[in-house]
Design a protein around this motif. Structure first.
Motif, PDB file in Angstrom:
ATOM      1  N   ILE A 148      12.500  13.696  10.487  1.00 53.33           N
ATOM      2  CA  ILE A 148      12.491  12.275  10.837  1.00 53.33           C
ATOM      3  C   ILE A 148      11.414  12.071  11.889  1.00 53.33           C
ATOM      4  O   ILE A 148      11.349  12.797  12.873  1.00 53.33           O
ATOM      5  N   ASN A 149      10.559  11.088  11.664  1.00 52.34           N
ATOM      6  CA  ASN A 149       9.501  10.747  12.613  1.00 52.34           C
ATOM      7  C   ASN A 149       9.574   9.244  12.864  1.00 52.34           C
ATOM      8  O   ASN A 149       9.031   8.458  12.089  1.00 52.34           O
ATOM      9  N   GLY A 150      10.284   8.850  13.919  1.00 46.10           N
ATOM     10  CA  GLY A 150      10.465   7.417  14.196  1.00 46.10           C
ATOM     11  C   GLY A 150      11.309   6.788  13.114  1.00 46.10           C
ATOM     12  O   GLY A 150      12.459   7.132  12.939  1.00 46.10           O
ATOM     13  N   PHE A 151      10.689   5.858  12.359  1.00 44.05           N
ATOM     14  CA  PHE A 151      11.404   5.176  11.283  1.00 44.05           C
ATOM     15  C   PHE A 151      10.956   5.663   9.910  1.00 44.05           C
ATOM     16  O   PHE A 151      11.198   5.014   8.906  1.00 44.05           O
ATOM     17  N   SER A 152      10.283   6.800   9.838  1.00 41.02           N
ATOM     18  CA  SER A 152       9.921   7.372   8.546  1.00 41.02           C
ATOM     19  C   SER A 152      10.529   8.760   8.449  1.00 41.02           C
ATOM     20  O   SER A 152      10.966   9.332   9.455  1.00 41.02           O
ATOM     21  N   TYR A 153      10.555   9.302   7.244  1.00 35.91           N
ATOM     22  CA  TYR A 153      11.198  10.592   7.071  1.00 35.91           C
ATOM     23  C   TYR A 153      10.630  11.344   5.877  1.00 35.91           C
ATOM     24  O   TYR A 153      10.040  10.752   4.987  1.00 35.91           O
ATOM     25  N   GLY A 168      16.861  19.308   7.733  1.00 36.82           N
ATOM     26  CA  GLY A 168      16.890  19.378   9.182  1.00 36.82           C
ATOM     27  C   GLY A 168      18.260  19.019   9.720  1.00 36.82           C
ATOM     28  O   GLY A 168      19.157  18.626   8.980  1.00 36.82           O
ATOM     29  N   SER A 169      18.415  19.134  11.014  1.00 38.30           N
ATOM     30  CA  SER A 169      19.649  18.769  11.695  1.00 38.30           C
ATOM     31  C   SER A 169      19.310  17.659  12.685  1.00 38.30           C
ATOM     32  O   SER A 169      18.411  17.814  13.512  1.00 38.30           O
ATOM     33  N   PHE A 170      20.034  16.540  12.601  1.00 37.09           N
ATOM     34  CA  PHE A 170      19.664  15.346  13.358  1.00 37.09           C
ATOM     35  C   PHE A 170      20.827  14.789  14.168  1.00 37.09           C
ATOM     36  O   PHE A 170      21.983  14.936  13.789  1.00 37.09           O
ATOM     37  N   TYR A 171      20.497  14.139  15.268  1.00 39.44           N
ATOM     38  CA  TYR A 171      21.511  13.518  16.116  1.00 39.44           C
ATOM     39  C   TYR A 171      21.787  12.090  15.632  1.00 39.44           C
ATOM     40  O   TYR A 171      21.027  11.531  14.842  1.00 39.44           O
ATOM     41  N   ASN A 172      22.862  11.501  16.122  1.00 36.93           N
ATOM     42  CA  ASN A 172      23.313  10.190  15.654  1.00 36.93           C
ATOM     43  C   ASN A 172      22.251   9.098  15.767  1.00 36.93           C
ATOM     44  O   ASN A 172      22.095   8.294  14.851  1.00 36.93           O
ATOM     45  N   GLY A 173      21.545   9.027  16.886  1.00 37.51           N
ATOM     46  CA  GLY A 173      20.561   7.959  17.085  1.00 37.51           C
ATOM     47  C   GLY A 173      19.460   7.977  16.045  1.00 37.51           C
ATOM     48  O   GLY A 173      19.054   6.933  15.534  1.00 37.51           O
ATOM     49  N   ALA A 174      18.965   9.150  15.700  1.00 36.54           N
ATOM     50  CA  ALA A 174      17.904   9.267  14.689  1.00 36.54           C
ATOM     51  C   ALA A 174      18.421   8.832  13.318  1.00 36.54           C
ATOM     52  O   ALA A 174      17.723   8.155  12.564  1.00 36.54           O
ATOM     53  N   VAL A 175      19.658   9.197  13.009  1.00 31.40           N
ATOM     54  CA  VAL A 175      20.241   8.830  11.721  1.00 31.40           C
ATOM     55  C   VAL A 175      20.444   7.313  11.647  1.00 31.40           C
ATOM     56  O   VAL A 175      20.156   6.691  10.625  1.00 31.40           O
ATOM     57  N   GLU A 176      20.903   6.707  12.722  1.00 29.51           N
ATOM     58  CA  GLU A 176      21.084   5.249  12.734  1.00 29.51           C
ATOM     59  C   GLU A 176      19.748   4.538  12.554  1.00 29.51           C
ATOM     60  O   GLU A 176      19.673   3.516  11.870  1.00 29.51           O
ATOM     61  N   ASN A 177      18.660   5.061  13.142  1.00 22.62           N
ATOM     62  CA  ASN A 177      17.335   4.476  12.923  1.00 22.62           C
ATOM     63  C   ASN A 177      16.956   4.519  11.447  1.00 22.62           C
ATOM     64  O   ASN A 177      16.396   3.556  10.918  1.00 22.62           O
ATOM     65  N   ILE A 178      17.252   5.623  10.778  1.00 20.46           N
ATOM     66  CA  ILE A 178      16.932   5.749   9.356  1.00 20.46           C
ATOM     67  C   ILE A 178      17.760   4.767   8.534  1.00 20.46           C
ATOM     68  O   ILE A 178      17.263   4.173   7.578  1.00 20.46           O
ATOM     69  N   VAL A 179      19.032   4.569   8.900  1.00 19.31           N
ATOM     70  CA  VAL A 179      19.865   3.585   8.191  1.00 19.31           C
ATOM     71  C   VAL A 179      19.217   2.200   8.285  1.00 19.31           C
ATOM     72  O   VAL A 179      19.101   1.492   7.283  1.00 19.31           O
ATOM     73  N   TRP A 180      18.757   1.814   9.479  1.00 22.49           N
ATOM     74  CA  TRP A 180      18.103   0.507   9.647  1.00 22.49           C
ATOM     75  C   TRP A 180      16.793   0.438   8.866  1.00 22.49           C
ATOM     76  O   TRP A 180      16.459  -0.579   8.273  1.00 22.49           O
ATOM     77  N   TYR A 181      16.048   1.545   8.824  1.00 22.86           N
ATOM     78  CA  TYR A 181      14.804   1.608   8.059  1.00 22.86           C
ATOM     79  C   TYR A 181      15.080   1.403   6.559  1.00 22.86           C
ATOM     80  O   TYR A 181      14.390   0.633   5.891  1.00 22.86           O
TER      81      TYR A 181
END
Length: 88
Positions: free
Chosen positions: A38-43, A53-66
């Motif tokens: 995950i790189n910001g709002f792209s993946y 990869g293994s990701f924290y909640n904040g990064a996953v929530e950004n991807i949901v919004w993206y």
């Protein structure tokens, strides 16, 4: 596991599953992929769970919004977009 269900009106557009080990699986229709990076709002994605990869909640929530924004751009802005969050 935390599951985000993205709907446009009554139609399920995407499901994002965030597992306890941090891996993320994104389903759209009958297809699904794991997130590799995950790189910001792209993946980046992979079909191999070992490469995920293994990701924290904040990064996953950004991807949901993206993903929600991407669905809006490619579909009808007039239909209400919702996201629900469940723990399974």
């Amino acid at each position: 596991m935390k599951q985000f269900t993205i709907k446009q009106g009554n139609k399920v557009m995407s499901v994002v599953e965030h597992y306890n080990d941090g891996k993320v699986f994104v389903k759209e229709g009958n297809e699904g992929v794991f997130l590799k990076a995950i790189n910001g709002f792209s993946y980046e994605v992979t079909e191999d769970s070992a490469e995920a990869g293994s990701f924290y909640n904040g990064a996953v929530e950004n991807i949901v919004w993206y993903i929600m924004g991407s669905i809006d751009k490619s579909n009808d802005y007039e239909v209400e977009m919702t996201v629900s969050e469940e723990y399974k």
